[in-house]
Scaffold this motif. Sequence first.
Motif, PDB file in Angstrom:
ATOM      1  N   ALA A   1       0.928  -1.313  -0.068  1.00 17.49           N
ATOM      2  CA  ALA A   1       0.018  -0.085   0.058  1.00 17.49           C
ATOM      3  C   ALA A   1       0.933   1.268  -0.118  1.00 17.49           C
ATOM      4  CB  ALA A   1      -1.074   0.110   1.220  1.00 17.49           C
ATOM      5  N   LYS A   2       0.435   2.343  -0.763  1.00 19.13           N
ATOM      6  CA  LYS A   2       0.952   3.601  -0.697  1.00 19.13           C
ATOM      7  C   LYS A   2       0.867   4.253   0.769  1.00 19.13           C
ATOM      8  CE  LYS A   2       2.823   2.915  -4.943  1.00 19.13           C
ATOM      9  NZ  LYS A   2       2.520   1.357  -4.624  1.00 19.13           N
ATOM     10  N   ASN A   3      -0.177   4.186   1.088  1.00 12.82           N
ATOM     11  CA  ASN A   3      -0.695   5.020   2.342  1.00 12.82           C
ATOM     12  C   ASN A   3      -1.562   4.136   3.184  1.00 12.82           C
ATOM     13  OD1 ASN A   3      -3.590   5.121   1.686  1.00 12.82           O
ATOM     14  ND2 ASN A   3      -2.712   6.443  -0.036  1.00 12.82           N
ATOM     15  N   GLU A   4      -1.746   4.736   4.268  1.00 16.37           N
ATOM     16  CA  GLU A   4      -2.530   4.232   5.538  1.00 16.37           C
ATOM     17  C   GLU A   4      -3.623   3.741   4.983  1.00 16.37           C
ATOM     18  OE1 GLU A   4      -2.533   5.936   9.346  1.00 16.37           O
ATOM     19  OE2 GLU A   4      -0.271   6.326   9.167  1.00 16.37           O
ATOM     20  N   GLU A   5      -4.721   4.568   4.206  1.00 16.32           N
ATOM     21  CA  GLU A   5      -6.015   4.269   3.879  1.00 16.32           C
ATOM     22  C   GLU A   5      -6.030   3.165   3.188  1.00 16.32           C
ATOM     23  OE1 GLU A   5      -8.174   7.512   2.146  1.00 16.32           O
ATOM     24  OE2 GLU A   5     -10.111   6.190   2.372  1.00 16.32           O
ATOM     25  N   GLU A   6      -5.064   3.027   2.088  1.00 13.61           N
ATOM     26  CA  GLU A   6      -5.119   1.917   1.080  1.00 13.61           C
ATOM     27  C   GLU A   6      -4.708   0.586   2.000  1.00 13.61           C
ATOM     28  OE1 GLU A   6      -2.304   2.031  -2.040  1.00 13.61           O
ATOM     29  OE2 GLU A   6      -2.937   0.060  -2.707  1.00 13.61           O
ATOM     30  N   GLY A   7      -3.923   0.760   2.975  1.00 15.00           N
ATOM     31  CA  GLY A   7      -3.552  -0.669   3.511  1.00 15.00           C
ATOM     32  C   GLY A   7      -4.781  -1.056   4.478  1.00 15.00           C
TER      33      GLY A   7
ATOM     34  N   GLU B   1     -16.520   6.436   4.552  1.00 10.85           N
ATOM     35  CA  GLU B   1     -17.927   5.718   4.596  1.00 10.85           C
ATOM     36  C   GLU B   1     -17.427   4.354   4.162  1.00 10.85           C
ATOM     37  OE1 GLU B   1     -20.648   6.473   5.839  1.00 10.85           O
ATOM     38  OE2 GLU B   1     -19.608   8.138   6.653  1.00 10.85           O
ATOM     39  N   PHE B   2     -16.571   4.119   3.299  1.00 12.67           N
ATOM     40  CA  PHE B   2     -15.985   2.655   2.961  1.00 12.67           C
ATOM     41  C   PHE B   2     -15.982   1.934   4.164  1.00 12.67           C
ATOM     42  CE2 PHE B   2     -13.019  -0.393   1.759  1.00 12.67           C
ATOM     43  CZ  PHE B   2     -13.456  -1.268   1.165  1.00 12.67           C
ATOM     44  N   VAL B   3     -15.085   2.684   5.121  1.00 12.61           N
ATOM     45  CA  VAL B   3     -14.767   1.733   6.246  1.00 12.61           C
ATOM     46  C   VAL B   3     -15.851   1.705   7.086  1.00 12.61           C
ATOM     47  CG1 VAL B   3     -13.338   1.908   7.998  1.00 12.61           C
ATOM     48  CG2 VAL B   3     -12.502   2.804   6.235  1.00 12.61           C
ATOM     49  N   ARG B   4     -16.836   2.760   7.404  1.00 13.73           N
ATOM     50  CA  ARG B   4     -17.859   2.454   8.369  1.00 13.73           C
ATOM     51  C   ARG B   4     -19.134   1.562   7.965  1.00 13.73           C
ATOM     52  NH1 ARG B   4     -17.545   8.737   8.354  1.00 13.73           N
ATOM     53  NH2 ARG B   4     -16.014   9.284   9.893  1.00 13.73           N
ATOM     54  N   SER B   5     -18.767   1.604   6.396  1.00 13.05           N
ATOM     55  CA  SER B   5     -19.830   0.352   5.834  1.00 13.05           C
ATOM     56  C   SER B   5     -19.501  -1.027   6.404  1.00 13.05           C
ATOM     57  CB  SER B   5     -20.133   0.802   4.583  1.00 13.05           C
ATOM     58  OG  SER B   5     -18.887   0.373   3.984  1.00 13.05           O
ATOM     59  N   ARG B   6     -18.332  -1.040   6.511  1.00 20.16           N
ATOM     60  CA  ARG B   6     -17.867  -2.569   6.907  1.00 20.16           C
ATOM     61  C   ARG B   6     -17.603  -2.814   8.096  1.00 20.16           C
ATOM     62  NH1 ARG B   6     -16.893  -1.824   1.638  1.00 20.16           N
ATOM     63  NH2 ARG B   6     -16.742  -3.543   0.474  1.00 20.16           N
ATOM     64  N   ILE B   7     -17.353  -1.748   9.043  1.00 19.01           N
ATOM     65  CA  ILE B   7     -17.207  -1.878  10.459  1.00 19.01           C
ATOM     66  C   ILE B   7     -18.214  -1.110  11.234  1.00 19.01           C
ATOM     67  CG2 ILE B   7     -15.516  -1.823  12.310  1.00 19.01           C
ATOM     68  CD1 ILE B   7     -13.338  -2.145  10.499  1.00 19.01           C
ATOM     69  N   LYS B   8     -19.174  -1.527  11.815  1.00 15.41           N
ATOM     70  CA  LYS B   8     -20.389  -0.896  12.503  1.00 15.41           C
ATOM     71  C   LYS B   8     -19.672  -0.563  13.708  1.00 15.41           C
ATOM     72  CE  LYS B   8     -23.532  -1.490   9.113  1.00 15.41           C
ATOM     73  NZ  LYS B   8     -22.521  -1.759   7.985  1.00 15.41           N
TER      74      LYS B   8
END
Lengths: 618, 279
Positions: free
Chosen positions: A283-289, A350-357
């Motif tokens: 990954a290039k950055n934390e978000e991608e990882g 939102e991508f993260v929140r949709s997967r981790i409630k």
Amino acid sequence: MNIQTYEHDVIVVGAGGAGLRAAIEASAAGVSVGLVCKSLLGKAHTVMAEGGIAAALANVDERDNWKVHFADTMRGGQYVNNWRMAQIHAQEAPDRVRELEAWGAVFDRTPDGRILQRNFGGHRYPRLAHVGDRTGLEMIRTLQDHGIHQGIAVYMECTIISLLKDGERVVGALGYYRENGRFVVFHAKAVVLATGGVGKAYKITSNSWEYTGDGHALAYHAGAELQDMEFVQFHPTGMVWPPSVRGILVTEGVRGEGGILLNSEGRRFMFDDIPENYRNQTAKNEEEGFRYCLGDKNANRPPELLTRDHVARCIRREVKEGRGSPHGGVYLDVSWMTKPGAFSKFKDPEFVRSRIKDPVEHIKKKLPSMYHQFKELGGLDITKEPMEVGPTTHYIMGGIRVDPDTQMSRVPGLFACGECACGINGANRLGGNSLSDLLVFGKRAGEFAAKYAKEHSAGRINPQQVEEEMRAALAFLDSPLGQENPFQVQYDLQNVMQDLVGIVRTEAEMVKALERIQELKERAKRSFAPGNREYNPGWHTCLDLRNLLTVSEAITRAAIERRESRGAQFREDYPEKKAEYGNRNTIVSKGPNGEMQFRWEPIPEMPAELKRIIEEMK
Amino acid sequence: MGKVTFRIWRGDKSGGDFKDYQAEISEGMVVLDAVHQIQATQAPDLACRWNCKAGKCGSCSAEVNGKPRLMCMTRMDTLPHDQPVMIQPMKAFPIIRDLVTDVSWNYRVNKLIPPFKPRPPDAPDGTWRMGQEEVDRIQEFRKCIECFLCQNVCHVLREHHRFGQTDEKGQLTSGQGPSEAELFGGPRFMIRVASLEMHPLDTVNRLPLLQKELNIGLCNITKCCTEVCPEHIHITDNGIIPLKERVVDEFYDPLMWAVRKVGEALGVRRRKSLPMVNP
């Protein structure tokens, strides 16, 4: 010879994943099988495996297949793997996992009801079939509960101390029951060693008392060769505090689920050093990882999921350069995702929140054993605070040299599988490849041991050999010369290996280690166990010590000869990888006068088809 | 942190007694560490089973200050240091030596349980489909590490010795009548049967086994087993009680019997799942 004797076609020594799988397969082939285990059935080290079983089922990412798994395994092993074993392993692992399900294993599920797979270090796609973080327990229990109905005779709490030979052939084994100290002979046409590793040669280890290199040493003394013994895997994340739990494993699954490594300055140091051959996949950055951990197929993996050898060295560097945690480790943090606003720094929260409630529940569900382990042993809530972790001796890639298809050593009738055998992992094992190795090569060892047993008659056991071995074993109980405390000798050996043949090695230190090992051998001969033969841990330690010393010497000699840094072997005096070492394996064996011999074995040319796969996957 | 006295039972099947040892205590130490320290420095022949030292293998079960525990998961800072820490072997099983007991009976009970037999595969590639919610409940049972602490505290075994008897073929059986010849499978194997009976793929009916061979009726739900489970499995609520209900439905409820017969005539499959208490 007045000693209890059992006759079987095949004897399997060790009842972890590999031994159980071998016994099941041999039994299915219609031969009589005895399964001998040092502990109670179902307690072997396989129960400790947490993360999962690597197999290219392609349930989570349809791009996965055996070729990608093969290429990942070879890259992780720095290309000194036995390519044939890596190929067989990648091809057969999916069937072995499905077979476990047919025997009752209950893996975590995908939304469409198939076996769920998770990310792990060095695997390009989510590949590890798992059950929370207790996959090993699920595997051993499934094999155990299936195995007990297959007509296998199980000999629990029985330790093998010697292999018995008739000429060149192995024809049985001598052991003793822990309960009463009585000796027992197993007379067999074929013997399968599945005894696991050597972790007890080191002070800081994730391994239990059983891991004393028994199979390695038994095979060595019986004339088999040991290959690649220098490659000892230091798992990057063991517990470091409190002292009594130092070394206990913290699963790589923590990083697979988004755990990050931080130094005392709060810096995510794994981004600072990404090896060239993994740059395209990182990954290039934390978000991608993190998106990768959450299943975004377009994202690359975080640098925490680089191979174990690399991560362990990075952690050691941080500690050595003064950026470690208070107890000499670094921080492993999953609690970051439970903090308010943890995801708001991302471009697409939102991508993260949709997967981790609910992040706290998410951690507890994905990592239940880790949550408990830290809560109960470390007094720490991993959903609230970072863990302190550091490298721990975990696994040995080296082991008994075997034929890649049949798993037979160069000693006729002697087979090996699982951790005590060598080949599939090369210079570094990928997480998850061990459980699949146990199944794939356990099955093969059982199959070919049964075949061998059918094609050969029983050999003759030499009573004199049995007498000598028994006398030597009993000498520790009543030796008039005895004065050494075996626990102290073992402790001293662990310090020697930890300090002089550890993660970072130099010739000078290892030469010193060899001298120390010779001294320890003399002390071990004089070790003494007061008490009688009944369940006497002092006596057991005297006997195990012999094996530990043999494998320690093998590790050290092989490590001295490999004058380069590759995978798990890091030489401070030869910090670079060298091409001329990339096409050969180290071999040690017992010489005619009982001395340890060394030689190089060239790696056979890889078929064009496999070379092409590796090129395509680069 | 100073020295603590450990009063450890030493002996074998012919008898024994408690013996005092001193061990140096450090931060985060567990009882098993102290036993190892004593082994290494004072009593090398002190017998004790252990493997993983992380609460995952279930080998180091013993009674610490009278409470059945895994020694590797019992932190010294949860025990008083001003009085001796008592360590003794599990009481329900025969002694081998010191802290080691003969737990082989449990392995023989396990063998009585008919193995898993799945329904035909759901997909053409020979695999099955199961939802996570379907497997959650049995995953709880499959966390069991076979430490046998639940067997040790089960009063049907511990006080009433329902260990069954061995027939001429060496097979464990349940003798007839309210005597010690009667076999009770114990909580561990109720849980194991539950993990099979509630397995979404399994097709075997083990209710006759529960009723006759394993005598589930002997359990009167005191929940001692649940209390000592180091894996926090809801042995009674999620395992034994639902199994008891099934046994009652199967063997003692005339209405259910009639419904089942009609169902069987109509080709309806037996139900394999029941509501579960939230863990």
